[in-house]
Enzyme design. Structure first.
Site, mmCIF file in Angstrom:
data_model
loop_
_atom_site.group_PDB
_atom_site.id
_atom_site.type_symbol
_atom_site.label_atom_id
_atom_site.label_comp_id
_atom_site.label_asym_id
_atom_site.label_seq_id
_atom_site.Cartn_x
_atom_site.Cartn_y
_atom_site.Cartn_z
ATOM 1 N N ALA A 42 74.059 -8.252 102.985
ATOM 2 C CA ALA A 42 75.563 -8.638 102.613
ATOM 3 C C ALA A 42 76.375 -7.688 102.369
ATOM 4 O O ALA A 42 77.740 -7.860 102.686
ATOM 5 C CB ALA A 42 75.200 -9.680 101.350
ATOM 6 N N ASN A 43 76.024 -6.627 101.453
ATOM 7 C CA ASN A 43 76.875 -5.424 101.344
ATOM 8 C C ASN A 43 77.431 -5.047 102.585
ATOM 9 O O ASN A 43 78.501 -4.475 102.543
ATOM 10 C CB ASN A 43 76.141 -4.433 100.649
ATOM 11 C CG ASN A 43 75.840 -4.799 99.333
ATOM 12 O OD1 ASN A 43 76.195 -5.893 98.729
ATOM 13 N ND2 ASN A 43 74.810 -4.191 98.544
ATOM 14 N N THR A 219 72.437 10.908 106.366
ATOM 15 C CA THR A 219 73.483 11.108 105.185
ATOM 16 C C THR A 219 72.832 11.762 103.938
ATOM 17 O O THR A 219 71.317 11.802 103.586
ATOM 18 C CB THR A 219 74.038 9.665 104.624
ATOM 19 O OG1 THR A 219 73.053 8.912 103.978
ATOM 20 C CG2 THR A 219 74.754 8.842 105.816
ATOM 21 N N ASP A 252 75.502 2.184 102.213
ATOM 22 C CA ASP A 252 75.783 0.782 103.094
ATOM 23 C C ASP A 252 77.184 0.847 103.373
ATOM 24 O O ASP A 252 77.672 0.365 104.291
ATOM 25 C CB ASP A 252 75.657 -0.574 101.874
ATOM 26 C CG ASP A 252 74.207 -0.796 101.530
ATOM 27 O OD1 ASP A 252 73.450 -0.311 102.535
ATOM 28 O OD2 ASP A 252 73.935 -1.435 100.357
#
Ligand code: ADP
Length: 304
Positions: A42-43, A219, A252
């Site tokens: 959802a994020n 990352t 995210d």
């Protein structure tokens, strides 16, 4: 613009500040209660829509108030939520979080409806997958569902992005092979390999590739991000220098921004630069979804 489908989790996060996490049998007082939408899927869907992407979310919620709130929240951000599965068999996914005086978290995750994102549901959504261009996955729904959906997406010629979090060792080889880009952070790449932090990043990338991974985008927090292409190319994009307040949701928002730029046919390096700006802006504010900038804010910031 190309279409993005996010297949993943939706959670309601219940967070409370406490002096210390309760011990067995202990009742304690907490304060500053916060109810916030979360779940990595959802994020990412929320972030991608806020950044201007055309996004559909596939996942599951319970037939309850929190499910409705999560759905409304995504819809308000511009995400298509018409195809979410609503189940009567489980509650909406939740995370119960205590944050102590030292800012250390203790978290209980109730997977709930997220466990019901199963293969029959994916089979009922094949037309939605066929109709999109980029599919994004994380690992908060059953891994066999992720592996199956990624395989189907690849059969339809879609670009598959895998954000392998929460990371687990020994992902199915076919999942690694079907991801066009796998995007771990520096800890997750080690967990995927069952390695400790004595393993250098270049070696970790080599080992992940031996397990079937193609393009690997790592990352590195304030050290930026590094793309290791299947063709031997390497791209390093430094992080923007900012004062970090809360790093929740940096990964995210990076994944979402990267996918949005790819959906606009930008090249990998441009997409990494855009995603880095979004990640940096996200760490400047508290929260996961609340810290995600709009497209306009990112563009204004880039010009400043
Ligand atoms: P995760 O949240 O998955 O641990 P990272 O911490 O690696 O992900 O952050 C993702 C990206 O967000 C980084 O590659 C970087 O571009 C940006 N970012 C994260 N932390 C910072 C920071 N302190 N300063 C600037 N940019 C950051």
């Amino acid at each position: 613009m190309k279409k993005i489908v996010v297949i993943g989790s939706l959670n309601m996060d219940f967070a409370v500040n406490v002096k210390h996490a309760p011990k067995v049998g202990e009742t304690i007082l907490g304060d500053d209660f916060r109810l916030t939408p979360g779940g990595k899927g959802a994020n990412q869907a929320y972030a991608a829509a806020k950044l201007g992407g055309k996004v559909t979310m596939l996942g599951a919620i319970g037939d309850d108030t929190y499910g409705q709130m999560l759905m409304d929240n995504l819809r308000n951000a511009g995400v298509c939520v018409d195809y979410l599965k609503k189940t009567k068999d489980s509650s909406t996914g939740m995370a119960l979080i205590t944050v102590d005086e030292n800012s250390d978290n203790s978290i209980v995750v109730i997977q709930g409806a997220n466990k019901e994102v199963d293969i029959p549901y994916i089979d009922s959504m094949l037309d939605i997958i066929k109709d999109c261009d980029i599919v994004i996955f994380q690992l908060e729904i059953p891994v066999e569902t992720v592996a199956y959906a990624a395989r189907r997406a690849k059969e339809f010629g879609k670009t598959v992005i895998l954000d392998p979090a929460p990371a687990q060792c020994d992902l199915p080889q076919e999942l690694l092979e079907n991801a066009d880009v796998i995007k771990p952070n520096e800890n997750e790449i080690l967990t995927l390999l069952g390695a400790d932090d004595s393993l250098a990043l270049d070696n970790a990338v080599g080992l992940l590739r031996e397990k079937g991974a193609k393009n690997i985008l790592v990352t590195l927090g304030a050290d930026g991000s590094c793309y290791y292409g299947q063709d031997g190319s390497e791209i390093h994009v430094p992080a923007n220098k900012v004062k970090a307040v809360d790093t929740t949701g940096a990964g995210d928002s990076y994944t979402a921004a990267f996918a949005v730029n790819l959906s606009e046919k930008k090249d990998i390096k441009s997409a990494m630069k855009f995603a880095s700006r979004v990640g940096a802006m996200a760490v400047m504010k508290a929260g996961a979804q609340t810290s995600i900038p709009t497209r306009e804010e990112v563009e204004l910031w880039a010009e400043a």
